[in-house]
Scaffold this active site. Structure first.
Site, PDB file in Angstrom:
ATOM      1  N   ARG A   1      39.761  50.576  48.323  1.00 50.59           N
ATOM      2  CA  ARG A   1      39.791  51.070  49.253  1.00 50.59           C
ATOM      3  C   ARG A   1      41.311  51.371  50.501  1.00 50.59           C
ATOM      4  O   ARG A   1      42.146  51.878  50.665  1.00 50.59           O
ATOM      5  CB  ARG A   1      39.538  51.788  50.466  1.00 50.59           C
ATOM      6  CG  ARG A   1      37.986  53.073  49.515  1.00 50.59           C
ATOM      7  CD  ARG A   1      37.117  53.163  49.815  1.00 50.59           C
ATOM      8  NE  ARG A   1      36.252  51.579  50.067  1.00 50.59           N
ATOM      9  CZ  ARG A   1      35.038  51.283  50.135  1.00 50.59           C
ATOM     10  NH1 ARG A   1      34.599  52.596  50.487  1.00 50.59           N
ATOM     11  NH2 ARG A   1      34.616  49.615  50.282  1.00 50.59           N
TER      12      ARG A   1
ATOM     13  N   ASP B   1      33.961  44.996  34.895  1.00 42.20           N
ATOM     14  CA  ASP B   1      33.424  44.685  36.317  1.00 42.20           C
ATOM     15  C   ASP B   1      32.448  45.403  35.959  1.00 42.20           C
ATOM     16  O   ASP B   1      32.056  46.579  36.090  1.00 42.20           O
ATOM     17  CB  ASP B   1      33.711  45.061  37.571  1.00 42.20           C
ATOM     18  CG  ASP B   1      33.260  45.271  39.024  1.00 42.20           C
ATOM     19  OD1 ASP B   1      31.973  44.088  38.226  1.00 42.20           O
ATOM     20  OD2 ASP B   1      33.116  45.327  39.567  1.00 42.20           O
TER      21      ASP B   1
ATOM     22  N   ASP C   1      21.456  40.415  30.055  1.00 41.91           N
ATOM     23  CA  ASP C   1      20.580  41.036  29.405  1.00 41.91           C
ATOM     24  C   ASP C   1      20.238  39.950  28.335  1.00 41.91           C
ATOM     25  O   ASP C   1      20.162  38.613  28.854  1.00 41.91           O
ATOM     26  CB  ASP C   1      21.267  42.599  28.359  1.00 41.91           C
ATOM     27  CG  ASP C   1      19.718  43.157  27.903  1.00 41.91           C
ATOM     28  OD1 ASP C   1      19.100  42.182  27.415  1.00 41.91           O
ATOM     29  OD2 ASP C   1      20.546  44.457  27.359  1.00 41.91           O
TER      30      ASP C   1
ATOM     31  N   LYS D   1      41.298  46.231  37.818  1.00 44.59           N
ATOM     32  CA  LYS D   1      39.908  46.353  38.286  1.00 44.59           C
ATOM     33  C   LYS D   1      38.862  47.314  37.653  1.00 44.59           C
ATOM     34  O   LYS D   1      39.595  48.315  38.827  1.00 44.59           O
ATOM     35  CB  LYS D   1      38.718  45.376  39.528  1.00 44.59           C
ATOM     36  CG  LYS D   1      37.582  45.492  39.187  1.00 44.59           C
ATOM     37  CD  LYS D   1      36.401  44.870  40.290  1.00 44.59           C
ATOM     38  CE  LYS D   1      36.713  45.417  41.219  1.00 44.59           C
ATOM     39  NZ  LYS D   1      35.652  46.600  41.264  1.00 44.59           N
TER      40      LYS D   1
ATOM     41  N   LYS E   1      29.341  43.793  34.934  1.00 41.79           N
ATOM     42  CA  LYS E   1      28.430  42.534  35.710  1.00 41.79           C
ATOM     43  C   LYS E   1      26.950  43.631  34.499  1.00 41.79           C
ATOM     44  O   LYS E   1      25.646  43.370  34.624  1.00 41.79           O
ATOM     45  CB  LYS E   1      27.682  43.242  36.953  1.00 41.79           C
ATOM     46  CG  LYS E   1      28.954  43.474  37.785  1.00 41.79           C
ATOM     47  CD  LYS E   1      28.591  43.777  38.645  1.00 41.79           C
ATOM     48  CE  LYS E   1      29.322  43.601  40.199  1.00 41.79           C
ATOM     49  NZ  LYS E   1      29.963  44.509  40.454  1.00 41.79           N
TER      50      LYS E   1
ATOM     51  N   THR F   1      25.548  41.248  47.161  1.00 39.89           N
ATOM     52  CA  THR F   1      25.599  41.820  49.039  1.00 39.89           C
ATOM     53  C   THR F   1      25.249  42.635  49.125  1.00 39.89           C
ATOM     54  O   THR F   1      24.289  42.668  50.797  1.00 39.89           O
ATOM     55  CB  THR F   1      27.498  41.522  49.291  1.00 39.89           C
ATOM     56  OG1 THR F   1      27.991  43.104  48.613  1.00 39.89           O
ATOM     57  CG2 THR F   1      28.609  40.708  49.369  1.00 39.89           C
TER      58      THR F   1
HETATM   59  O1  C5P Z   1      37.069  49.514  48.613  1.00 40.92           O
HETATM   60  P1  C5P Z   1      36.927  48.240  48.293  1.00 40.92           P
HETATM   61  O2  C5P Z   1      38.212  47.042  48.961  1.00 40.92           O
HETATM   62  O3  C5P Z   1      36.089  47.403  49.466  1.00 40.92           O
HETATM   63  O4  C5P Z   1      36.682  47.606  47.028  1.00 40.92           O
HETATM   64  C1  C5P Z   1      36.130  46.615  46.787  1.00 40.92           C
HETATM   65  C2  C5P Z   1      35.993  46.448  45.196  1.00 40.92           C
HETATM   66  O5  C5P Z   1      34.833  45.443  44.959  1.00 40.92           O
HETATM   67  C3  C5P Z   1      34.656  47.741  45.025  1.00 40.92           C
HETATM   68  O6  C5P Z   1      34.848  47.213  43.837  1.00 40.92           O
HETATM   69  C4  C5P Z   1      33.368  46.735  45.217  1.00 40.92           C
HETATM   70  O7  C5P Z   1      32.565  47.869  43.909  1.00 40.92           O
HETATM   71  C5  C5P Z   1      33.252  45.580  44.608  1.00 40.92           C
HETATM   72  N1  C5P Z   1      32.561  44.643  45.740  1.00 40.92           N
HETATM   73  C6  C5P Z   1      32.419  44.315  46.585  1.00 40.92           C
HETATM   74  N2  C5P Z   1      31.105  43.109  47.490  1.00 40.92           N
HETATM   75  C7  C5P Z   1      31.333  42.272  46.169  1.00 40.92           C
HETATM   76  C8  C5P Z   1      30.819  42.573  44.708  1.00 40.92           C
HETATM   77  C9  C5P Z   1      31.860  43.203  44.421  1.00 40.92           C
HETATM   78  O8  C5P Z   1      32.992  44.910  47.472  1.00 40.92           O
HETATM   79  N3  C5P Z   1      29.945  42.259  46.843  1.00 40.92           N
END
Ligand code: C5P
Length: 232
Positions: free
Chosen positions: A211, A59, A64, A32, A61, A119
């Site tokens: 992460r 990603d 417009d 991603k 998003k 979220t």
């Molecule tokens: O590091 P982590 O596993 O938390 O990363 C989750 C990824 O998913 C990040 O790129 C974050 O921006 C994305 N994301 C999220 N929650 C959302 C939408 C996108 O964690 N509701």
């Protein structure tokens, strides 16, 4: 529907990202690319990662007027990405225009996924700032219905919501779910999380993991652990 683990490459630049991906010598994970990396490194980073054989979820998003989104999606489609997304709040007309722009002359196109309610937006903010009186769950399901009406493939949601989304929208409606953690790893800033095994059980199609893989001492082992738990 092929279940897969998507690694969120939330890195600041090209060097760091390509250095990270070079550690994967035996497999080619689905990757991603988000706004930070895309705005820093430009479309070339997409071409380079694609040329190395990875699938890409871009990603960005989009949100417009329909004509602008249609034209922007046509550009992303020519980048040969495999999945991209937009805000369902842009309306059904915008989502339909996006699909049109995304469809290549040969009829193929990347998967198109809608972001419903971020979220980070809670019910109090929805009520007071956006004048939306419905609950988060009602809003998510209603936006998901709009996405389906527009012909989109699915939505981004919490793995914990994947079951109710599938129950309402059908088994083939794709769920892409971030918020995944190993039972023994840090939650970071994620609140509603689940494990790869549980996400599989609930019915996610793609888990997005950042992460727990990118910051792991051994990212390849962490990726394999995710694949084993989710796809195995
Ligand atoms: O590091 P982590 O596993 O938390 O990363 C989750 C990824 O998913 C990040 O790129 C974050 O921006 C994305 N994301 C999220 N929650 C959302 C939408 C996108 O964690 N509701």
């Amino acid at each position: 529907m092929g279940k897969d683990v998507i690694i969120a490459c939330d890195f600041a630049g090209e060097e760091e990202t390509l250095g990270f991906l070079e550690r994967f010598t035996e497999e080619k994970p689905f990757v991603k690319i988000g706004m930070e990396l895309f705005y820093a490194a430009g479309p070339d980073i997409v071409r380079k990662i694609k040329a190395r054989g990875h699938k890409i979820f871009l990603d960005l998003k989009l949100h417009d007027i329909p004509n602008t989104v249609k034209k922007a999606m046509a550009v992303l489609s020519r980048l040969d990405v495999d999945m991209c997304n937009l805000h369902a709040a842009g309306t059904i007309a915008m989502m339909e225009a996006a699909l049109e722009g995304l469809t290549r002359p040969d009829g193929t196109r990347p998967l198109l996924i809608a972001v419903t309610q971020l979220t980070s937006t809670d019910e109090e903010r929805m009520r007071n700032e956006l004048l939306i009186n419905a609950t988060v769950e009602e809003t998510v399901l209603h936006y998901a219905e709009n996405a389906k009406k527009a012909g989109l493939d699915g939505i981004v949601c919490s793995p914990l919501e994947a079951g109710s989304v599938k129950a309402r929208l059908g088994r083939d409606f794709v769920t892409v779910t971030p918020g995944v953690r190993f039972a023994d790893s840090a939650k970071d800033d994620q609140a509603r999380i689940t494990t790869p095994e549980k996400a599989k059980e609930i019915g996610s199609d793609y888990i997005v993991v950042g992460r727990p893989i990118t910051q792991a001492e051994d990212p390849v082992a962490a990726y394999r652990r995710c694949v084993k738990g989710f796809c195995g």
